[in-house]
Enzyme design. Structure first.
Site, PDB file in Angstrom:
ATOM      1  N   LYS A 150     -13.899  13.454   2.914  1.00 13.59           N
ATOM      2  CA  LYS A 150     -13.642  13.741   4.524  1.00 13.59           C
ATOM      3  C   LYS A 150     -13.601  12.531   5.302  1.00 13.59           C
ATOM      4  CE  LYS A 150     -16.031  17.764   5.967  1.00 13.59           C
ATOM      5  NZ  LYS A 150     -17.497  18.458   6.514  1.00 13.59           N
TER       6      LYS A 150
HETATM    7  C1  E4P Z   1     -17.909  21.561   7.805  1.00  8.55           C
HETATM    8  O1  E4P Z   1     -17.182  21.044   7.192  1.00  8.55           O
HETATM    9  C2  E4P Z   1     -18.575  21.042   8.930  1.00  8.55           C
HETATM   10  O2  E4P Z   1     -19.135  19.692   8.589  1.00  8.55           O
HETATM   11  C3  E4P Z   1     -19.655  22.145   9.394  1.00  8.55           C
HETATM   12  O3  E4P Z   1     -19.148  23.279   9.342  1.00  8.55           O
HETATM   13  C4  E4P Z   1     -20.120  21.780  10.861  1.00  8.55           C
HETATM   14  O4  E4P Z   1     -20.927  22.910  10.978  1.00  8.55           O
HETATM   15  P1  E4P Z   1     -22.280  22.796  12.263  1.00  8.55           P
HETATM   16  O5  E4P Z   1     -21.258  22.511  13.754  1.00  8.55           O
HETATM   17  O6  E4P Z   1     -22.856  24.065  12.216  1.00  8.55           O
HETATM   18  O7  E4P Z   1     -22.832  21.603  11.920  1.00  8.55           O
END
Ligand code: E4P
Length: 218
Positions: A83
């Site tokens: 990522k």
């Molecule tokens: C996943 O890949 C993301 O980092 C995550 O869904 C972020 O979610 P949040 O906005 O609830 O922290």
């Protein structure tokens, strides 16, 4: 639509994986912090439970360092998706890591143009953050629809990974629009099964069944 589980909690992943609902997992630095685990160790454990893509996020901000971190994370298991953040350095790292044969998830996407850039950089996944857009009064779901249209217009193969999902409604609408994947917190996955008419209907069936005095077993 594929379901990824948005957590680094091993027990939650194990429990949901046993239901066959888990096509992958996403983590981020905040989720690693919440789990209180060492990133390489917990990511290795997740990859041993789940066959599908497991996103592990770099924390460097310069492309060369991102590539080095991403290469180290990718060596954990063949199903790692590295990522990287949606920055110019992140896009450079995306291209290099993709060219090296790794899956890449471009995260923190908040606009259609960002999604277009990520697809052109060869991203395997683009992660538009629905909930965080809703939080500031915008329509997160409009972004999913815009990206779907753009990717379909040009046959980009990058998969739309609807992220920052907070409600069951987010899941249904993202599926209706055609997001390829939704990454969902475990508590929201469990809520997908709930409906008050299911509970009411089951109560009525069980009450009538008790009146028959019958047992299926024994
Ligand atoms: C996943 O890949 C993301 O980092 C995550 O869904 C972020 O979610 P949040 O906005 O609830 O922290």
């Amino acid at each position: 639509m594929k379901f990824f589980i948005d957590t680094a909690e091993i027990d939650e992943i194990r429990e949901l994986a046993a239901t066959g609902m888990v096509d992958g997992v996403t983590t981020n630095p905040s989720l690693i912090m919440k789990a209180g685990r060492e990133i390489l160790e917990v990511t290795r454990e997740i990859c041993a439970i789940v066959d599908g893509p497991v996103s592990a996020e770099v924390t460097a901000t310069a492309s060369e360092a991102m590539i080095a971190e991403g290469t180290k994370l990718a060596a954990i298991a063949p199903n790692i998706a590295v990522k990287v953040p949606m920055t110019w350095d992140g896009l450079k790292a995306c291209k290099a890591l993709t060219d090296a044969g790794h899956m890449v998830n471009v995260t923190l996407c908040f606009s259609a143009n960002q999604a277009l850039l990520a697809a052109k950089a060869g991203a395997t996944f683009i992660s538009p953050f629905i909930g965080r857009l809703d939080d500031i009064g915008l329509e997160g779901m409009e972004l999913i629809a815009d990206i779907r249209q753009i990717y379909d217009n040009y046959q980009f193969e990058t998969q739309i990974l609807a992220a920052s999902i907070r409600t069951v409604n987010h899941v249904a609408v993202a599926a209706k629009i055609g997001a390829d994947v939704a990454t969902i917190p475990p508590a929201v996955v469990k809520k997908l099964a709930d409906h008050p008419l299911t509970d009411k209907g089951l109560d009525a069936f069980l009450a009538d069944w008790a009146k028959t005095g019958q047992k299926i077993l024994g």
